[in-house]
Motif scaffolding. Structure first.
Motif: not given
Length: 145
Positions: A105, A109, A112
């Motif tokens: 995390d 984003e 990922r």
């Protein structure tokens, strides 16, 4: 279910990575190229861009199964595979896997899908477990024999 993997560089943790309590805290960093993950274990004592790998695997999906590379779960499968590898390494070396923490995390984003990360702590062969503490290897059902 983890992915298939091959050990490219066996896990070798230098003695100086372990503190006075015989604990080594390391980083697991994986990057995906197409469907193949390259997953390294790195020292936290050096900046990750400069750290030499202490061990490396390459993980990939079984082409006989459904193509998993487009699945949103594929990064998690990469982490699961790294965890299985490190549990195996710990057991073979007589170590304990104390902590396994997914830190993916902390990756932006949009990256990922192609980058994974975890923090891992090993208790070396002289590590003395604290009473009544459940470590990651026990919680995952792989109690050291």
């Amino acid at each position: 279910m983890p992915l298939h993997y091959e050990v490219v560089e066996p896990l070798t943790v230098p003695v100086n990575e372990f503190n006075e309590n015989h604990i080594a805290v390391l980083l697991v960093v994986g990057n995906r190229y197409g469907g193949q993950w390259k997953i390294d274990v790195l020292s936290q004592r050096e900046r990750s861009g400069e750290a030499a790998a202490l061990g490396t695997i390459e993980a990939f999906h079984d082409h006989q199964r459904v193509n998993l590379t487009d699945s949103p779960r594929y990064p998690q499968l990469g982490l699961d595979t790294a965890l299985i590898w490190l549990l195996t390494e710990a057991k073979e070396k007589g170590w304990r896997l104390l902590i396994w923490e997914d830190v993916s995390d902390q990756v932006p984003e949009d990256a990922r899908k192609f980058t994974i990360g975890a923090r891992v702590a090993f208790g070396g062969d002289q590590f003395v477990p604290a009473p009544a503490v459940v470590y990651a290897d026990e919680a995952l059902g792989t109690i050291k024999s």
